[in-house]
Scaffold this active site. Structure first.
Site: not given
Length: 216
Positions: A45-46
């Site tokens: 993810g981020c």
């Protein structure tokens, strides 16, 4: 209440990881490992949250946010966000194997995000937010498989792990403003609503692996 929840979600999406405002478009440098250091590369993810989570582990000396797993050389953040490079937001971890093992890093990684959601982490959707581990040796591949089975056996997650496991080819460092973003933007709505819960989740799952200042 449902309308309020949808409104709050839209705000998070608007100011999410893909909407960060650039402060320095120059790219970070990818250092060579120091004597005795090893390197690991993950995507979960981020990279704002993943960078912070991995940096809190004992034995981790440096974490560089970047892009890995794609087909485009030296991509920009904007290009990756177009979702046509094949790259995932990733982190390159420089660690001391005498303090923390590769298996322990992999275990912490599985608790620092949700490895059961395909091409998505919370409000962030697309293959650039996929869960992936990039191994460098057959031994690392075997370790990943073993740890994945271990985590699955705990039933911490209700759904199967869908983390991509693939050979490492390259990591391209992200822009300078992404490095350490979690610490430099503590007031960000995205950091508070999305990133911080992921970091706290890992802290609670593997407190024995944290540096003393985070093991509270």
């Amino acid at each position: 209440m449902k309308k309020l929840s949808l409104y709050l979600l839209s705000i998070i999406l608007l100011w999410g990881c893909a909407q960060g405002q650039p402060e320095n478009h120059s790219f970070a440098k990818l250092p060579e490992p120091k004597t005795g250091e090893k390197v690991a590369t993950f995507a979960g993810g981020c990279f704002w949250a993943m960078s912070e989570a991995m940096s809190e582990l004992k034995g981790v000396n440096k974490v560089v946010a970047g892009y890995a797993g794609g087909i485009v050389k030296n991509p920009t953040y904007e290009r990756v966000c177009e979702k046509n490079t094949g790259h995932a937001e990733s982190v390159q971890i420089y660690y001391n194997p005498s303090v923390i093992s590769y298996a322990q890093l992999v275990e912490a990684f599985f608790y620092a995000h949700d490895p059961t959601t395909l091409n998505r982490q919370g409000p962030d959707e697309g293959d650039d937010y996929r869960s992936a581990i990039f191994y460098r040796t057959p031994e690392e591949k075997a370790t990943i498989d073993a740890v994945m089975k271990k985590v699955a056996a705990t039933h911490h997650y209700n759904n199967p792990i869908v983390t991509e496991v693939t050979a490492y080819k390259a990591l391209y460092p992200a822009e300078v403003y992404h490095q350490g973003y979690y610490k430099t933007h503590p007031g960000s709505a995205y950091i508070q609503s999305v990133s911080e819960p992921k970091v706290m989740k890992m802290r609670h799952a593997v407190p024995q692996l944290l540096k003393p200042e985070f093991a509270k």
